[in-house]
Design a protein around this motif. Structure first.
Motif, PDB file in Angstrom:
ATOM      1  N   ILE A 128      -3.982  -4.293  -9.084  1.00 53.21           N
ATOM      2  CA  ILE A 128      -3.970  -2.967  -8.477  1.00 53.21           C
ATOM      3  C   ILE A 128      -5.389  -2.537  -8.130  1.00 53.21           C
TER       4      ILE A 128
ATOM      5  N   THR B 101      -3.115   3.591  -3.005  1.00 53.34           N
ATOM      6  CA  THR B 101      -3.124   2.512  -3.990  1.00 53.34           C
ATOM      7  C   THR B 101      -2.616   1.246  -3.329  1.00 53.34           C
ATOM      8  N   TRP B 102      -3.277   0.138  -3.639  1.00 54.03           N
ATOM      9  CA  TRP B 102      -2.895  -1.180  -3.124  1.00 54.03           C
ATOM     10  C   TRP B 102      -2.447  -2.054  -4.294  1.00 54.03           C
TER      11      TRP B 102
ATOM     12  N   HIS C 165      -6.076   8.665   0.831  1.00 55.54           N
ATOM     13  CA  HIS C 165      -6.382   7.959  -0.408  1.00 55.54           C
ATOM     14  C   HIS C 165      -5.108   7.264  -0.881  1.00 55.54           C
TER      15      HIS C 165
ATOM     16  N   SER D  94      -7.161   1.242  -6.348  1.00 55.48           N
ATOM     17  CA  SER D  94      -6.749   2.565  -5.899  1.00 55.48           C
ATOM     18  C   SER D  94      -7.935   3.469  -5.629  1.00 55.48           C
TER      19      SER D  94
ATOM     20  N   SER E  56      -5.528  -4.022 -13.269  1.00 58.96           N
ATOM     21  CA  SER E  56      -6.014  -3.019 -12.321  1.00 58.96           C
ATOM     22  C   SER E  56      -7.527  -3.028 -12.300  1.00 58.96           C
TER      23      SER E  56
ATOM     24  N   ARG F  30       0.849  -1.188   0.000  1.00 58.25           N
ATOM     25  CA  ARG F  30       0.000   0.000   0.000  1.00 58.25           C
ATOM     26  C   ARG F  30       0.885   1.238   0.000  1.00 58.25           C
TER      27      ARG F  30
ATOM     28  N   ALA G  11       2.013   6.617  -6.183  1.00 59.59           N
ATOM     29  CA  ALA G  11       1.327   5.684  -5.289  1.00 59.59           C
ATOM     30  C   ALA G  11       1.324   4.287  -5.884  1.00 59.59           C
ATOM     31  N   LEU G  12       1.077   4.181  -7.176  1.00 58.52           N
ATOM     32  CA  LEU G  12       1.103   2.886  -7.860  1.00 58.52           C
ATOM     33  C   LEU G  12       2.502   2.278  -7.802  1.00 58.52           C
TER      34      LEU G  12
ATOM     35  N   SER H 134      -1.009   9.909  -8.266  1.00 61.71           N
ATOM     36  CA  SER H 134      -1.501   8.536  -8.411  1.00 61.71           C
ATOM     37  C   SER H 134      -0.413   7.626  -8.980  1.00 61.71           C
TER      38      SER H 134
END
Length: 398
Positions: free
Chosen positions: A130, A61-62, A59, A132, A77, A33, A145-146, A142
């Protein structure tokens, strides 16, 4: 009003692991994460060896991953219709394209693409999924985060503690974005996505690589952070960002400086080229504004914060030329409706604004911005209420 929900982490994890098993007919082994970010001060200063003051978003992204033994990499994703499939060799520059390059590039940068002097990790083939809640194209990072979610998951899968591998994770994710994706970013986004602490901002100094957390005192001051996503999309690989970076490098070269961090206001004003002079003026002034912003937060000096936020936005609008009518409207309206201060945030050419708002005025300020957008005939914005979050992490799936 439209509010972008960060999602309950437990719910996201359950949803993601279930979707992974459906997609790949096997359970995930590890989930990484990493958060998005909003920058409070210091735009386009990171690649000029400057200072930045971002906070991590709730907020995030996993990335769920599972090891394969055939060298194949499959990346999907829940936010994208098309996935990507290739080999580990295809993760190198020139291989994966589009959104999947952000994930594939990290595998390359941790493994075969490790820089000289760094031991490459034995990255296996992987199945990756993914999920998010970070808005895409909103200037809220974003992409980083990815990258950082994938990197954290891979490190944990290979038995490395993410907390002990933060420097390597930042380096790999920056190289993935610059060398595989081709976006000339400066490292702020990855730095805060990895190093942020809950409830605090992160002051990053790109001259010496140092960082320290900063208590913003928002609760004591009765303030909240309101982010407005204008929904004007931006792309960092379309030339505008790269041209600003080239302008800064040329200005430093003409002044005989290693970077604009080593340039003072008088030197910046001495440049003959008007465009380069304005670019340098912004960067030199913005670095000083970061220093003063930290001081103002520490002292609880709200009038100073308002002035600093305004000066930063005007500089980005007029000297660096990265704002747009929607961002200008969001900033102007937020202040008119009661915000202490507001400014655009992120790389520019669209994206988001950030406002310091009294807690009891958040809804009113958001409504005022919505009404302004309706009056201007613009696409309705979305809003995020931000509680500063922590950095990248990973966990094994039971």
């Amino acid at each position: 009003m439209t509010w972008t929900d960060p999602g309950d982490p437990a719910d996201v994890l359950t949803r993601l692991t279930g979707a992974f098993e459906t997609a790949y007919d096997a359970p995930a082994e590890v989930v990484g994460r990493a958060p998005g970010r909003v920058n409070l001060m210091g735009e386009h200063t990171d690649y000029n060896d400057g200072l930045v003051l971002p906070v991590a978003l709730p907020h995030a992204t996993w990335a769920a991953v599972r090891r394969r033994d055939d060298g194949v990499v499959r990346i999907r994703s829940r936010q994208q219709e098309q996935g990507w499939e290739g080999t580990l060799a295809d993760c190198a520059p020139g291989g994966a394209t589009g959104w999947a390059a952000y994930a594939a590039g990290v595998l390359w940068a941790l493994g075969a693409g490790a820089p000289p002097g760094a031991e490459p990790l034995d990255v296996p083939g992987l199945d990756v999924l993914i999920d998010s809640t970070v808005p895409v194209g909103a200037g809220l990072s974003s992409s980083a985060a990815l990258e950082c979610a994938v990197g954290a998951a891979v490190l944990a899968l290979l038995g490395h503690d993410v907390d002990d591998s933060r420097e390597r994770l930042v380096e790999a994710t920056v190289r993935a974005e610059t060398e595989v994706v081709g976006a000339p970013t400066g490292g702020m986004d990855q730095g805060v996505a990895v190093g942020a602490e809950p409830g605090r901002a992160l002051l990053l100094d790109f001259a010496d690589g140092s960082s320290r957390s900063v208590d913003l005192g928002l609760g004591a001051a009765g303030l909240a952070l309101l982010v407005t996503d204008t929904r004007v999309s931006h792309e960092l690989v379309d030339g505008g960002y790269g041209q600003r970076r080239a302008d800064c490098e040329e200005a430093a070269r003409l002044l005989g400086a290693r970077s604009l961090r080593d340039v003072g206001p008088r030197e910046a004003e001495s440049l003959d080229d008007e465009r380069l002079r304005r670019r340098a003026r912004h960067v030199v002034g913005e670095i000083e504004r970061v220093r003063h912003t930290v001081e103002a937060f520490t002292a609880g000096d709200l009038p100073a914060l308002g002035r600093l936020f305004l000066a930063s936005h005007v500089s980005m609008r007029d000297d660096f030329e990265i704002s747009c009518p929607e961002l200008d409207a969001a900033v102007e309206t937020a202040v008119e409706a009661g915000a202490v201060g507001a400014r655009m945030t992120g790389g520019g050419f669209g994206g988001s604004s950030v406002a310091l708002v009294p807690e009891d005025r958040v809804d009113a300020v958001a409504r005022a911005i919505d009404l302004r957008f309706v009056r201007d005939g613009a696409t309705p914005p979305a809003h995020l209420r931000v509680e500063p979050a922590g950095g990248a992490s990973a966990q094994r799936v039971d």
